[in-house]
Design a protein around this motif. Structure first.
Motif, short mmCIF file in Angstrom:
data_model
loop_
_atom_site.label_atom_id
_atom_site.label_comp_id
_atom_site.label_asym_id
_atom_site.label_seq_id
_atom_site.Cartn_x
_atom_site.Cartn_y
_atom_site.Cartn_z
N ARG A 9 30.89 41.70 -37.01
CA ARG A 9 29.46 41.58 -37.28
C ARG A 9 28.77 42.90 -36.97
NH1 ARG A 9 27.22 35.56 -35.70
NH2 ARG A 9 29.06 34.40 -36.34
N ILE A 10 28.04 43.37 -37.95
CA ILE A 10 27.25 44.58 -37.79
C ILE A 10 25.79 44.22 -38.06
CG2 ILE A 10 26.80 46.90 -38.67
CD1 ILE A 10 29.77 47.05 -39.43
N GLY A 11 24.95 44.46 -37.07
CA GLY A 11 23.54 44.12 -37.21
C GLY A 11 22.67 45.35 -37.26
N VAL A 12 21.55 45.23 -37.93
CA VAL A 12 20.59 46.32 -37.97
C VAL A 12 19.26 45.82 -37.43
CG1 VAL A 12 19.75 45.85 -40.31
CG2 VAL A 12 19.64 48.16 -39.41
N MET A 13 18.57 46.68 -36.71
CA MET A 13 17.26 46.33 -36.19
C MET A 13 16.39 47.58 -36.15
SD MET A 13 18.43 45.53 -32.26
CE MET A 13 16.76 45.36 -31.61
N GLY A 14 15.09 47.37 -36.05
CA GLY A 14 14.15 48.48 -36.05
C GLY A 14 12.83 48.05 -36.65
N VAL A 67 12.91 32.70 -36.13
CA VAL A 67 13.60 33.86 -36.69
C VAL A 67 14.97 34.03 -36.05
CG1 VAL A 67 13.58 36.38 -36.85
CG2 VAL A 67 11.51 35.09 -37.37
N ILE A 68 15.03 33.89 -34.72
CA ILE A 68 16.31 34.05 -34.02
C ILE A 68 17.31 32.98 -34.45
CG2 ILE A 68 17.48 33.97 -31.78
CD1 ILE A 68 14.91 35.11 -30.54
N THR A 69 16.89 31.73 -34.42
CA THR A 69 17.81 30.64 -34.74
C THR A 69 18.18 30.63 -36.22
OG1 THR A 69 15.92 29.11 -34.95
CG2 THR A 69 17.07 29.18 -32.83
N GLN A 70 17.25 30.99 -37.10
CA GLN A 70 17.57 31.05 -38.52
C GLN A 70 18.55 32.18 -38.79
OE1 GLN A 70 16.43 28.81 -41.03
NE2 GLN A 70 18.20 29.81 -41.95
N GLY A 71 18.38 33.28 -38.06
CA GLY A 71 19.32 34.40 -38.21
C GLY A 71 20.71 34.00 -37.77
N ILE A 72 20.80 33.26 -36.67
CA ILE A 72 22.10 32.77 -36.20
C ILE A 72 22.75 31.88 -37.27
CG2 ILE A 72 23.26 31.32 -34.49
CD1 ILE A 72 21.08 32.20 -32.48
N ALA A 73 21.95 30.97 -37.82
CA ALA A 73 22.47 30.05 -38.85
C ALA A 73 22.92 30.82 -40.09
CB ALA A 73 21.40 29.02 -39.21
N ASP A 74 22.14 31.81 -40.48
CA ASP A 74 22.48 32.61 -41.67
C ASP A 74 23.81 33.34 -41.47
OD1 ASP A 74 20.16 31.79 -42.85
OD2 ASP A 74 19.13 33.73 -42.69
N GLU A 75 24.00 33.91 -40.28
CA GLU A 75 25.23 34.66 -40.02
C GLU A 75 26.45 33.73 -40.00
OE1 GLU A 75 24.87 37.29 -36.65
OE2 GLU A 75 22.79 37.74 -37.17
#
Length: 203
Positions: A9-14, A67-75
């Motif tokens: 898993r590679i994540g991007v943030m900023g 946003v956090i939980t939806q991101g987890i589900a998406d991944e």
């Protein structure tokens, strides 16, 4: 053939309009060129707005949690859709810690102080995901780079998100790389992502 139990898993943030999505697109193209199965998540902010959740400097604890939980589900969903291979990669557009930076910035922008327990709960939720990323790419704000007129961003909030992004990573995240607007910095980020994936294929 040995396959990995979990995809890389590679994540991007900023902060917004600093090239996060373009960086992941370049990384995706490079990985595909090497025959590595890869998928990418994204558009969480737009989806949040579609269902009526506040965004940007109006972020709340509830919208941050979504946003956090939806991101987890998406991944998780993205990983499940990948074809079996020695190495698989999920590229996360807005890693879990990204939402935390936006939340902290919104609180400071509004001069608010969230409930301590609520703040700790969101931090715990986001930081439980941090170890799952093999690499985090953090874009760095360059105020000299113009933003498209269609984006009506609040300049102060944009700076605050950038500050919280790198503060969070400096204190608590291990494997991360700062990515500036310089083409060489972006190229190095893509190279490191590729190296991370190729290293995983050799395990």
């Amino acid at each position: 053939m040995v396959t990995t139990d979990q995809p890389i898993r590679i994540g991007v943030m900023g902060t917004h309009s600093t090239g996060k999505t373009m960086l992941l697109k370049r990384t995706e193209m490079e990985l595909r060129a090497h025959g590595i199965p890869v998928t990418r998540t994204g558009r969480i902010g737009r989806r949040a707005a579609t269902i009526g959740l506040p965004k940007m400097q109006n972020h709340t604890a509830a919208s941050t949690e979504w946003v956090i939980t939806q991101g987890i589900a998406d991944e998780l969903a993205a990983a499940a859709q990948l074809d079996p291979a020695p190495v698989q990669v999920v590229l996360a557009d807005r890693a879990a810690l990204d939402a935390l930076a936006y939340f902290h910035a919104a609180q400071e922008w509004r001069s608010e102080h969230p409930n301590r327990l609520e703040r700790e709960r969101l931090c715990l939720l986001a930081f439980t995901q941090a170890p799952k990323y093999d690499l985090l790419l953090a874009t760095v704000l360059d105020t000299a780079v113009p933003v498209a007129p269609k984006h009506d961003y609040d300049a102060r909030y944009r700076v605050l998100v950038d500050q919280y992004t790198h503060r969070i990573l400096a204190e608590d995240a291990d494997a991360h790389q700062r990515v500036t607007s310089d083409p060489l910095s972006q190229a190095r980020a893509v190279e490191r992502a590729l190296e991370t994936c190729l290293k995983g294929s050799a395990v």
